[in-house]
Design a protein around this motif. Sequence first.
Motif, PDB file in Angstrom:
ATOM      1  N   CYS A  91       0.834  -1.200   0.000  1.00  0.00           N
ATOM      2  CA  CYS A  91       0.000   0.000   0.000  1.00  0.00           C
ATOM      3  C   CYS A  91       0.870   1.253   0.000  1.00  0.00           C
ATOM      4  CB  CYS A  91      -0.899   0.025   1.231  1.00  0.00           C
ATOM      5  SG  CYS A  91      -1.906  -1.463   1.437  1.00  0.00           S
ATOM      6  N   SER A  92       0.541   2.190  -0.859  1.00  0.00           N
ATOM      7  CA  SER A  92       1.261   3.453  -0.942  1.00  0.00           C
ATOM      8  C   SER A  92       0.318   4.618  -0.702  1.00  0.00           C
ATOM      9  CB  SER A  92       1.919   3.612  -2.315  1.00  0.00           C
ATOM     10  OG  SER A  92       2.855   2.593  -2.558  1.00  0.00           O
ATOM     11  N   ARG A  93       0.903   5.738  -0.310  1.00  0.00           N
ATOM     12  CA  ARG A  93       0.146   6.974  -0.133  1.00  0.00           C
ATOM     13  C   ARG A  93       0.409   7.881  -1.330  1.00  0.00           C
ATOM     14  NH1 ARG A  93       0.315  11.170   5.052  1.00  0.00           N
ATOM     15  NH2 ARG A  93      -1.219  12.652   4.192  1.00  0.00           N
ATOM     16  N   LEU A  94      -0.657   8.321  -1.980  1.00  0.00           N
ATOM     17  CA  LEU A  94      -0.558   9.160  -3.161  1.00  0.00           C
ATOM     18  C   LEU A  94      -0.405  10.622  -2.746  1.00  0.00           C
ATOM     19  CD1 LEU A  94      -0.803   9.004  -6.279  1.00  0.00           C
ATOM     20  CD2 LEU A  94      -3.252   9.448  -5.990  1.00  0.00           C
ATOM     21  N   LEU A  95       0.726  11.209  -3.126  1.00  0.00           N
ATOM     22  CA  LEU A  95       1.027  12.605  -2.822  1.00  0.00           C
ATOM     23  C   LEU A  95       1.042  13.403  -4.123  1.00  0.00           C
ATOM     24  CD1 LEU A  95       3.828  11.949  -0.192  1.00  0.00           C
ATOM     25  CD2 LEU A  95       1.459  12.623   0.255  1.00  0.00           C
ATOM     26  N   PRO A  96       1.131  14.751  -4.065  1.00  0.00           N
ATOM     27  CA  PRO A  96       1.032  15.557  -5.288  1.00  0.00           C
ATOM     28  C   PRO A  96       1.954  15.133  -6.414  1.00  0.00           C
ATOM     29  CG  PRO A  96       0.851  16.971  -3.379  1.00  0.00           C
ATOM     30  CD  PRO A  96       1.153  15.593  -2.857  1.00  0.00           C
ATOM     31  N   GLN A  97       3.193  14.726  -6.117  1.00  0.00           N
ATOM     32  CA  GLN A  97       4.101  14.373  -7.195  1.00  0.00           C
ATOM     33  C   GLN A  97       4.873  13.078  -6.926  1.00  0.00           C
ATOM     34  OE1 GLN A  97       6.401  17.558  -8.995  1.00  0.00           O
ATOM     35  NE2 GLN A  97       5.187  19.085  -7.894  1.00  0.00           N
ATOM     36  N   GLU A  98       4.409  12.287  -5.973  1.00  0.00           N
ATOM     37  CA  GLU A  98       5.116  11.057  -5.649  1.00  0.00           C
ATOM     38  C   GLU A  98       4.221  10.125  -4.854  1.00  0.00           C
ATOM     39  OE1 GLU A  98       8.246  11.424  -2.753  1.00  0.00           O
ATOM     40  OE2 GLU A  98       7.286  13.166  -1.814  1.00  0.00           O
ATOM     41  N   CYS A  99       4.704   8.919  -4.652  1.00  0.00           N
ATOM     42  CA  CYS A  99       4.063   7.957  -3.769  1.00  0.00           C
ATOM     43  C   CYS A  99       5.042   7.570  -2.671  1.00  0.00           C
ATOM     44  CB  CYS A  99       3.645   6.710  -4.539  1.00  0.00           C
ATOM     45  SG  CYS A  99       2.013   6.824  -5.245  1.00  0.00           S
ATOM     46  N   ARG A 100       4.503   7.381  -1.470  1.00  0.00           N
ATOM     47  CA  ARG A 100       5.321   6.923  -0.351  1.00  0.00           C
ATOM     48  C   ARG A 100       4.650   5.719   0.296  1.00  0.00           C
ATOM     49  NH1 ARG A 100       6.797  12.673   2.708  1.00  0.00           N
ATOM     50  NH2 ARG A 100       8.001  13.590   0.977  1.00  0.00           N
ATOM     51  N   PRO A 101       5.406   4.822   0.899  1.00  0.00           N
ATOM     52  CA  PRO A 101       4.800   3.671   1.566  1.00  0.00           C
ATOM     53  C   PRO A 101       3.803   4.116   2.634  1.00  0.00           C
ATOM     54  CG  PRO A 101       7.171   3.377   1.350  1.00  0.00           C
ATOM     55  CD  PRO A 101       6.887   4.787   0.946  1.00  0.00           C
ATOM     56  N   LEU A 102       2.684   3.429   2.698  1.00  0.00           N
ATOM     57  CA  LEU A 102       1.661   3.713   3.698  1.00  0.00           C
ATOM     58  C   LEU A 102       1.849   2.742   4.860  1.00  0.00           C
ATOM     59  CD1 LEU A 102      -0.910   5.175   4.612  1.00  0.00           C
ATOM     60  CD2 LEU A 102      -2.229   3.502   3.291  1.00  0.00           C
ATOM     61  N   ALA A 103       2.489   3.222   5.910  1.00  0.00           N
ATOM     62  CA  ALA A 103       2.779   2.380   7.073  1.00  0.00           C
ATOM     63  C   ALA A 103       1.673   2.498   8.113  1.00  0.00           C
ATOM     64  CB  ALA A 103       4.115   2.784   7.688  1.00  0.00           C
ATOM     65  N   GLY A 104       1.451   1.426   8.878  1.00  0.00           N
ATOM     66  CA  GLY A 104       0.531   1.453  10.003  1.00  0.00           C
ATOM     67  C   GLY A 104      -0.938   1.333   9.642  1.00  0.00           C
ATOM     68  N   ALA A 105      -1.256   1.012   8.412  1.00  0.00           N
ATOM     69  CA  ALA A 105      -2.656   0.828   8.020  1.00  0.00           C
ATOM     70  C   ALA A 105      -3.090  -0.611   8.308  1.00  0.00           C
ATOM     71  CB  ALA A 105      -2.845   1.143   6.541  1.00  0.00           C
ATOM     72  N   GLN A 106      -4.351  -0.767   8.635  1.00  0.00           N
ATOM     73  CA  GLN A 106      -4.896  -2.103   8.897  1.00  0.00           C
ATOM     74  C   GLN A 106      -5.478  -2.665   7.609  1.00  0.00           C
ATOM     75  OE1 GLN A 106      -7.372  -2.681  12.399  1.00  0.00           O
ATOM     76  NE2 GLN A 106      -8.702  -4.101  11.283  1.00  0.00           N
ATOM     77  N   VAL A 107      -5.019  -3.849   7.225  1.00  0.00           N
ATOM     78  CA  VAL A 107      -5.496  -4.504   6.011  1.00  0.00           C
ATOM     79  C   VAL A 107      -6.148  -5.827   6.390  1.00  0.00           C
ATOM     80  CG1 VAL A 107      -4.896  -5.402   3.745  1.00  0.00           C
ATOM     81  CG2 VAL A 107      -3.637  -3.435   4.676  1.00  0.00           C
ATOM     82  N   ASP A 108      -7.449  -5.931   6.158  1.00  0.00           N
ATOM     83  CA  ASP A 108      -8.192  -7.173   6.369  1.00  0.00           C
ATOM     84  C   ASP A 108      -8.365  -7.889   5.037  1.00  0.00           C
ATOM     85  OD1 ASP A 108      -9.870  -7.281   9.240  1.00  0.00           O
ATOM     86  OD2 ASP A 108      -9.313  -5.260   8.620  1.00  0.00           O
ATOM     87  N   ILE A 109      -8.297  -9.206   5.047  1.00  0.00           N
ATOM     88  CA  ILE A 109      -8.725  -9.991   3.893  1.00  0.00           C
ATOM     89  C   ILE A 109      -9.673 -11.082   4.381  1.00  0.00           C
ATOM     90  CG2 ILE A 109      -6.560  -9.543   2.669  1.00  0.00           C
ATOM     91  CD1 ILE A 109      -5.892 -12.544   3.038  1.00  0.00           C
ATOM     92  N   TRP A 110     -10.579 -11.485   3.505  1.00  0.00           N
ATOM     93  CA  TRP A 110     -11.482 -12.585   3.812  1.00  0.00           C
ATOM     94  C   TRP A 110     -11.984 -13.171   2.492  1.00  0.00           C
ATOM     95  CZ3 TRP A 110     -12.681  -7.504   3.909  1.00  0.00           C
ATOM     96  CH2 TRP A 110     -13.869  -7.064   3.302  1.00  0.00           C
ATOM     97  N   HIS A 111     -12.222 -14.472   2.497  1.00  0.00           N
ATOM     98  CA  HIS A 111     -12.715 -15.122   1.286  1.00  0.00           C
ATOM     99  C   HIS A 111     -13.283 -16.487   1.629  1.00  0.00           C
ATOM    100  CE1 HIS A 111      -9.188 -17.853   0.841  1.00  0.00           C
ATOM    101  NE2 HIS A 111      -8.484 -16.841   1.308  1.00  0.00           N
ATOM    102  N   CYS A 112     -13.905 -17.124   0.651  1.00  0.00           N
ATOM    103  CA  CYS A 112     -14.516 -18.427   0.881  1.00  0.00           C
ATOM    104  C   CYS A 112     -13.475 -19.537   0.819  1.00  0.00           C
ATOM    105  CB  CYS A 112     -15.626 -18.682  -0.140  1.00  0.00           C
ATOM    106  SG  CYS A 112     -15.052 -18.930  -1.841  1.00  0.00           S
ATOM    107  N   ASP A 113     -13.868 -20.705   1.298  1.00  0.00           N
ATOM    108  CA  ASP A 113     -12.970 -21.859   1.258  1.00  0.00           C
ATOM    109  C   ASP A 113     -13.115 -22.586  -0.084  1.00  0.00           C
ATOM    110  OD1 ASP A 113     -15.326 -23.335   1.400  1.00  0.00           O
ATOM    111  OD2 ASP A 113     -14.959 -24.098   3.419  1.00  0.00           O
ATOM    112  N   ALA A 114     -12.513 -23.751  -0.202  1.00  0.00           N
ATOM    113  CA  ALA A 114     -12.529 -24.480  -1.458  1.00  0.00           C
ATOM    114  C   ALA A 114     -13.929 -24.891  -1.885  1.00  0.00           C
ATOM    115  CB  ALA A 114     -11.630 -25.719  -1.356  1.00  0.00           C
ATOM    116  N   MET A 115     -14.841 -24.980  -0.935  1.00  0.00           N
ATOM    117  CA  MET A 115     -16.212 -25.363  -1.232  1.00  0.00           C
ATOM    118  C   MET A 115     -17.139 -24.162  -1.420  1.00  0.00           C
ATOM    119  SD  MET A 115     -16.127 -28.674  -1.333  1.00  0.00           S
ATOM    120  CE  MET A 115     -14.490 -28.464  -2.064  1.00  0.00           C
ATOM    121  N   GLY A 116     -16.582 -22.956  -1.383  1.00  0.00           N
ATOM    122  CA  GLY A 116     -17.387 -21.756  -1.580  1.00  0.00           C
ATOM    123  C   GLY A 116     -18.080 -21.253  -0.333  1.00  0.00           C
ATOM    124  N   ILE A 117     -17.579 -21.617   0.835  1.00  0.00           N
ATOM    125  CA  ILE A 117     -18.231 -21.281   2.100  1.00  0.00           C
ATOM    126  C   ILE A 117     -17.405 -20.258   2.874  1.00  0.00           C
ATOM    127  CG2 ILE A 117     -18.936 -22.201   4.354  1.00  0.00           C
ATOM    128  CD1 ILE A 117     -19.589 -24.823   2.927  1.00  0.00           C
TER     129      ILE A 117
END
Length: 244
Positions: A91-117
Amino acid sequence: MHSHDSSFGRILTRRELVKWLGVSGALVLVGDGSIVGHALAVPSDSTCIVRPEQTEGPYFVDERLHRSDIRSDPSNGDITPGVPLALTLVCSRLLPQECRPLAGAQVDIWHCDAMGIYSDVRDPSFTTLGRKFLRGYQLTDEQGAVRFQTIYPGWYEGRTVHIHFKIRTAPRAGRSLEFTSQLYFDDAFSVQVFELMPYAGRGRRRTRNQDDRIYRRGGDRLMVAPTRAGDGYAAVFSLALQLS
């Protein structure tokens, strides 16, 4: 399984993006003037890519499970079977003329299992309340990266193969940015994976990427490309956010 997904907006307004790209990149428009894709030409920084936001969907549960390996179920210790997938989000932070790493942000992921559950939800076709497999969050490091150990997601009727993710800055503060979207995979690659156990034997998968109404609203810019890693696969996905 039923799906109530629908598309949301973008993280940048058209005016904001045009202003930023005036000094940093190029904009691709369609006939009605809407943004259909944008590649940011930022010197020596390939992670500065603005991605489409998409729906949270009906299966997000804020479990607050701070962990990297989301394959286990804390309720009983079971390990979710499936082809291993090491997923890194940068994840990066978009600035006027550059990007910088976005530190300290919380990133959740979730998805189904092999059976679609999905875990910890009540659905017309299943109930998994109290289970917590394939859910978790990490905090981005100084390079803006989080790393998860999971499995290749399965499929269910009406949706193509996907992983949900949510990024929150200062998640415990009163004011924070929240960005939610989904990751997608090449259909031919999924066909190969689904020939393996435990995915095999579920019958024919009818919904491919172009059949999925959510994917058709920007999914081509949310693709991940796994590569072989040990007995599974690894993938990296980068995106940039504009913070107020």
